[in-house]
Design a protein around this motif. Structure first.
Motif, short mmCIF file in Angstrom:
data_model
loop_
_atom_site.label_atom_id
_atom_site.label_comp_id
_atom_site.label_asym_id
_atom_site.label_seq_id
_atom_site.Cartn_x
_atom_site.Cartn_y
_atom_site.Cartn_z
N HIS A 54 0.85 -1.19 0.00
CA HIS A 54 0.00 0.00 0.00
C HIS A 54 0.88 1.24 0.00
O HIS A 54 1.99 1.25 0.56
CB HIS A 54 -0.89 -0.02 1.24
N ASP A 55 0.41 2.29 -0.64
CA ASP A 55 1.21 3.52 -0.76
C ASP A 55 1.68 4.03 0.60
O ASP A 55 2.74 4.68 0.69
CB ASP A 55 0.39 4.61 -1.46
N SER A 56 0.92 3.76 1.64
CA SER A 56 1.28 4.26 2.97
C SER A 56 2.62 3.70 3.45
O SER A 56 3.28 4.32 4.29
CB SER A 56 0.21 3.88 4.00
N TYR A 57 3.02 2.56 2.90
CA TYR A 57 4.26 1.93 3.40
C TYR A 57 5.50 2.76 3.07
O TYR A 57 6.25 3.16 3.95
CB TYR A 57 4.39 0.52 2.86
N LEU A 58 5.72 3.01 1.78
CA LEU A 58 6.92 3.75 1.39
C LEU A 58 6.87 5.18 1.92
O LEU A 58 7.88 5.74 2.34
CB LEU A 58 7.09 3.73 -0.12
N ASN A 59 5.67 5.78 1.90
CA ASN A 59 5.54 7.13 2.46
C ASN A 59 5.86 7.11 3.95
O ASN A 59 6.50 8.02 4.48
CB ASN A 59 4.12 7.66 2.25
N GLY A 60 5.40 6.05 4.62
CA GLY A 60 5.62 5.95 6.06
C GLY A 60 7.06 5.71 6.42
O GLY A 60 7.52 6.15 7.49
N LEU A 61 7.81 5.00 5.57
CA LEU A 61 9.24 4.82 5.83
C LEU A 61 9.93 6.16 5.98
O LEU A 61 10.76 6.36 6.88
CB LEU A 61 9.89 4.04 4.68
N LYS A 62 9.57 7.08 5.11
CA LYS A 62 10.19 8.40 5.17
C LYS A 62 9.72 9.18 6.39
O LYS A 62 10.50 9.82 7.10
CB LYS A 62 9.88 9.18 3.89
N LYS A 63 8.40 9.10 6.66
CA LYS A 63 7.84 9.88 7.78
C LYS A 63 8.34 9.40 9.13
O LYS A 63 8.49 10.20 10.07
CB LYS A 63 6.31 9.80 7.76
N THR A 64 8.55 8.08 9.25
CA THR A 64 8.94 7.54 10.56
C THR A 64 10.45 7.41 10.72
O THR A 64 10.93 6.93 11.75
CB THR A 64 8.30 6.16 10.78
N GLY A 65 11.20 7.83 9.72
CA GLY A 65 12.65 7.86 9.86
C GLY A 65 13.29 6.49 9.87
O GLY A 65 14.36 6.30 10.45
N ILE A 66 12.66 5.50 9.21
CA ILE A 66 13.23 4.16 9.17
C ILE A 66 14.30 4.13 8.08
O ILE A 66 14.01 4.32 6.90
CB ILE A 66 12.16 3.09 8.87
N SER A 67 15.54 3.88 8.46
CA SER A 67 16.65 3.87 7.51
C SER A 67 16.72 2.54 6.77
O SER A 67 16.43 1.48 7.33
CB SER A 67 17.97 4.11 8.26
#
Length: 586
Positions: A54-67
């Protein structure tokens, strides 16, 4: 040094019984191989998930600071999660389901800070930081999904467990620890698997916790979103499994429309799932959750709710029609011919509360040996006690300091000196205290004067029943002492050398000072660590486009590894494919 866990104000709101599960992340304990495992999985996942998540995944990686390149620290995650109203804590593997869900109710993501071993790089039944941080955290950046997670936590933590649920939790926890521990005997794993299988196959009516745990599994862990013909992944178990995230999109896995019936579909944590459920959107998840909650004792109460608490043999709470809450271990009830509860008992320390706050003078020190009370309406009187005004009470001889006798419609009789009463904020009586009290039902004495002061719980019926105490501070809940703990691995000289080789390659990639050159690392791997396949891939990544001769040597070596270890051929091929396709985050 240990990572500071006090990095988000949400953590200050946690009650002590949840704080007991939190442990420091101890970031320095991650080895260079651990970091390489994280990096491989994340590069592989982001490459494949860009097409199926789901689009939320890649967007969320950036938002939550997951490297992509390094295991995240709790401190860094909390600093960023705070901006979306969440926090994260580290725990030791599986924690009890009620506690796990209650953390969610506080907008806190529980993260098992250990990381899977290289040999379990595709999947581990043990919760690890890849599953938790890379799977759960990105999706909660979606507001609709975050609200679902919070609501699920508030409802799920009240679900009543059966005795078998507690046994199954410990069995699954033990199995996950053994599978992830280094050099575990295969016979020990097989014994643990048989224990889980035996418990899973026991035929009994599923508890509320078993049912809501199924809903959690088919949504939060293994959920798909969209249509059954064209679904996308949002479940953390799929997002963090480089094998199953691809497998689940094939026709080998049946796609079903999500509904409350998913609560009755069991799962096996040790195997890939043969079917998955697809929700049309995140808002629909809340709709199904509320439909399920309407079936729970939390909202229905009554004799079935109390029966569930008695069967669980664990702490729970009933709430009466007056709002009075009784918390303890329930052991008995008496019903009338209409299946209405007319009497209940607890054993051991019991506390009385109203609106989740303990009533003064009615904690476990007062009710150390349990609590009991009849319920219902009085015989020959249309008004329930809770609805009587002071004038009504006098009309029926309820005078403070006076002796009184009365009978419930059920036939239970009460006789004693009326000491005083307690009312709720609406002015309704919720508790009446008696001395020299005798309570009888048929030929049985339910209370005798020599047993002390009697407190009558006022209420026509039980309106709610749920797991845990009404007031978290009424009981000493700092009792977490699991039968099993995650096993910390120690390393021999050869393994320590391999760590230093991984660190050298990482240093070269990042432009830092290094102990070994890439050529030296490769020579040592071939000579002393011939089973390792991930580090040659990392070396290849650094030279494939600038040193053709060295690159061909590495590829030739990896071919020999694949021929010796065909079970990891697809992992090597995937790693090389990512490099040759010039990996970038979309």
């Amino acid at each position: 040094m240990s990572i500071n866990i006090e990095s988000n104000p949400l953590l200050d709101r946690l009650p002590p019984h949840l704080k007991q599960f939190i442990k420091p992340q101890n970031y320095e304990e991650y080895t260079p191989i651990d970091q390489a495992v994280w990096r491989y999985v994340m590069r592989k996942n982001v490459t494949s998930l860009s097409k199926v998540a789901h689009d939320s995944y890649l967007n969320g990686l950036k938002k939550t600071g997951i490297s992509i390149d390094e295991i995240p620290s709790m401190y860094g995650m909390n600093r960023i999660l705070k901006e979306i109203g969440w926090a994260a804590v580290a725990v030791d593997g599986f924690i009890p389901p009620n506690a796990f869900m209650e953390f969610q109710a506080y907008n806190i993501l529980v993260i098992a800070s250990d990381i899977r071993q290289l040999e379990n790089i595709e999947y581990t039944p043990a919760p690890d930081i890849i599953h938790e941080a890379a799977g759960h955290a990105p999706i909660i950046a979606n507001p609709d999904y975050a609200e679902y997670l919070r609501r699920f936590g508030k409802i799920g933590c009240k679900a009543i467990s059966s005795k078998r649920d507690y046994e199954l939790y410990e069995a699954v926890r033990t199995l996950s620890i053994l599978k992830e521990a280094h050099d575990t005997k295969q016979t020990d794993i097989e014994d643990a698997e048989r224990r889980v299988s035996t418990l899973q196959n026991q035929k009994e009516t599923p508890s509320e916790m078993a049912l809501i745990r199924n809903l959690h599994w088919w949504t939060v862990e293994y959920g798909l979103i969209g249509t059954t013909e064209n679904p996308k992944i949002y479940g953390a178990g799929l997002l963090s499994s480089i094998g199953e995230s691809e497998w689940c999109m094939t026709d080998n896995v049946k796609k079903l429309s999500y509904s409350p019936e998913a609560a009755f579909q069991d799962f096996d944590i040790t195997k890939p799932q043969p079917q998955l459920f697809v929700t049309p959107d995140f808002a629909y998840l809340c709709q199904v959750l509320e439909e399920f909650a309407d079936t729970m004792a939390l909202r229905k109460g009554g004799h079935r709710g109390l029966a569930k608490l008695i069967e669980s043999e664990n702490m729970g709470t009933i709430e009466l029609s007056t709002g009075l809450q009784v918390s303890g271990i329930f052991t008995r009830m008496i019903k009338n011919e209409d299946n209405e509860v007319i009497y209940f008992e607890t054993s051991g320390p019991t506390a009385l509360s109203f609106r989740e706050k303990e009533l003064i003078g009615h904690g476990i020190d007062t009710h150390v040996n349990g609590f009991r009370s009849p319920l219902g309406k009085l015989k020959g009187i249309n008004l329930a006690i809770e609805n009587m005004s002071p004038r009504d009470l006098k009309a029926y001889n309820f005078y403070d300091g006076e002796y009184i006798e009365f009978e419930f419609e059920s036939g239970i009789t009460v006789a004693g000196n009326n000491i005083t009463g307690i009312r709720n904020i609406q002015g309704e009586l919720i508790l009446i205290q008696f001395s020299e009290c005798t309570i009888k039902y048929k030929d049985e004495y339910l209370f005798k004067p020599e047993w002390g002061t009697f407190d009558l719980a006022v209420g026509k019926e039980i309106t709610s029943a749920f797991s845990g105490p009404a007031d978290d501070y009424s009981f000493d809940l700092i009792t977490h002492n699991p039968d099993s703990t995650t096993i910390k691995r120690s390393y021999n000289t050869q393994e320590e050398e391999l760590h230093s080789l991984y660190q050298s390659v990482k240093n070269i990639r990042e432009g830092a000072t290094t102990k070994f050159s890439l050529e030296a690392v490769f020579d040592i791997i071939k000579k002393d660590h011939s089973n390792d396949w991930l580090l040659p891939i990392e070396i290849y990544e650094l030279v494939y486009d600038r040193d053709e001769k060295f690159s061909l040597q590495i590829l030739s070596y990896l071919e020999s590894v694949k021929s010796r270890k065909p079970d990891i051929k697809h992992l090597i091929d995937s790693g090389l494919k990512i490099i040759n396709n010039n990996f970038t985050i979309v």
